[in-house]
Scaffold this motif. Structure first.
Motif, PDB file in Angstrom:
ATOM      1  N   VAL A 174       0.853  -1.178   0.000  1.00  0.00           N
ATOM      2  CA  VAL A 174       0.000   0.000   0.000  1.00  0.00           C
ATOM      3  C   VAL A 174       0.895   1.236   0.000  1.00  0.00           C
ATOM      4  CG1 VAL A 174      -1.807   1.268   1.211  1.00  0.00           C
ATOM      5  CG2 VAL A 174      -1.782  -1.238   1.289  1.00  0.00           C
ATOM      6  N   SER A 175       0.725   2.069  -1.023  1.00  0.00           N
ATOM      7  CA  SER A 175       1.366   3.381  -1.060  1.00  0.00           C
ATOM      8  C   SER A 175       0.265   4.391  -0.796  1.00  0.00           C
ATOM      9  CB  SER A 175       2.009   3.633  -2.417  1.00  0.00           C
ATOM     10  OG  SER A 175       3.046   2.707  -2.625  1.00  0.00           O
ATOM     11  N   LEU A 176       0.415   5.151   0.275  1.00  0.00           N
ATOM     12  CA  LEU A 176      -0.691   5.984   0.749  1.00  0.00           C
ATOM     13  C   LEU A 176      -0.228   7.393   1.060  1.00  0.00           C
ATOM     14  CD1 LEU A 176      -3.476   4.953   3.032  1.00  0.00           C
ATOM     15  CD2 LEU A 176      -1.988   6.721   3.917  1.00  0.00           C
ATOM     16  N   GLU A 177      -1.052   8.360   0.684  1.00  0.00           N
ATOM     17  CA  GLU A 177      -0.889   9.727   1.128  1.00  0.00           C
ATOM     18  C   GLU A 177      -2.205  10.158   1.745  1.00  0.00           C
ATOM     19  OE1 GLU A 177       0.745  12.434  -1.794  1.00  0.00           O
ATOM     20  OE2 GLU A 177       2.190  10.923  -2.464  1.00  0.00           O
ATOM     21  N   ALA A 178      -2.126  10.914   2.829  1.00  0.00           N
ATOM     22  CA  ALA A 178      -3.335  11.368   3.514  1.00  0.00           C
ATOM     23  C   ALA A 178      -3.116  12.786   4.022  1.00  0.00           C
ATOM     24  CB  ALA A 178      -3.686  10.418   4.653  1.00  0.00           C
ATOM     25  N   LEU A 179      -4.156  13.609   3.899  1.00  0.00           N
ATOM     26  CA  LEU A 179      -4.064  15.017   4.254  1.00  0.00           C
ATOM     27  C   LEU A 179      -4.959  15.350   5.445  1.00  0.00           C
ATOM     28  CD1 LEU A 179      -4.425  15.059   0.738  1.00  0.00           C
ATOM     29  CD2 LEU A 179      -3.104  17.056   1.389  1.00  0.00           C
TER      30      LEU A 179
END
Length: 189
Positions: A183-188
């Protein structure tokens, strides 16, 4: 009187620091987050596929070294590189997206190494079957997004499952039973 001002300042500083140490919630950025999976295909090659739609939240409390992850994957968004195979892998013997359109991961514990998450324990549900898994965090960063000017986290994490344990084992063991999920994840925030 001077002592009272000093104590008040210390109390205010303690309140301010505890306010910044509170858990922060980040929303998964669906345009920069992709669960991928890979498996051995008949001993010939490693097949790589991904899911194009993922939603969820990540909670991070840096001071307490704690966190939580709650992610939902749209299984119909599978992308294998072939329109025909996308349909094939969504069939009953594999993902069965007609009955089970989503998969979920809900953490039960986030373990830290120093100031960064190291492993994430939780429950993975695929095709209505829930199994405990541990994701190994291979990359983690928390900083301001340079374009959006918002607090952002980014992470890569991986685990290996057996697809037969999730009732998706057609052609196993010829088509590899072990599936590596990354899982490659970005979260803001």
């Amino acid at each position: 009187m001077h002592l009272t001002k000093v104590l008040s300042a210390v109390a205010l500083a303690a309140i301010a620091s505890s306010a910044t140490a509170a858990p922060e919630t980040y929303n998964v950025d669906p345009t920069h987050s992709f669960p991928r999976f890979s498996y051995n295909h008949l001993g010939f090659s490693t097949q790589l596929s991904k899911f194009n739609k993922v939603t969820g939240t990540v909670t991070l409390d840096k001071a307490a070294k704690a966190g939580a992850v709650d992610v939902t994957i749209d299984m119909k968004s599978v992308e294998t590189g072939s329109t025909v195979f996308n349909g094939h892998i969504q069939g009953e013997d594999f993902l069965d997206t007609a009955k089970f359109p989503t998969a979920t991961f809900k953490s039960t514990k986030v373990n830290f190494a120093g100031d960064k998450p190291d492993t994430i324990e939780g429950n993975l549900t695929i095709k209505g079957v829930t199994k405990p898994v541990t994701l190994k965090v291979t990359h983690f960063v928390n900083k301001e997004h340079p374009m959006m000017k918002r607090d952002t986290i980014g992470a890569d994490a991986t685990t290996t499952i057996k697809r037969t344990e999730f009732n998706a084992g057609k052609y196993a063991p010829n088509v590899g039973d072990e599936v590596t999920i990354t899982v490659s994840l970005e979260a803001l925030k």
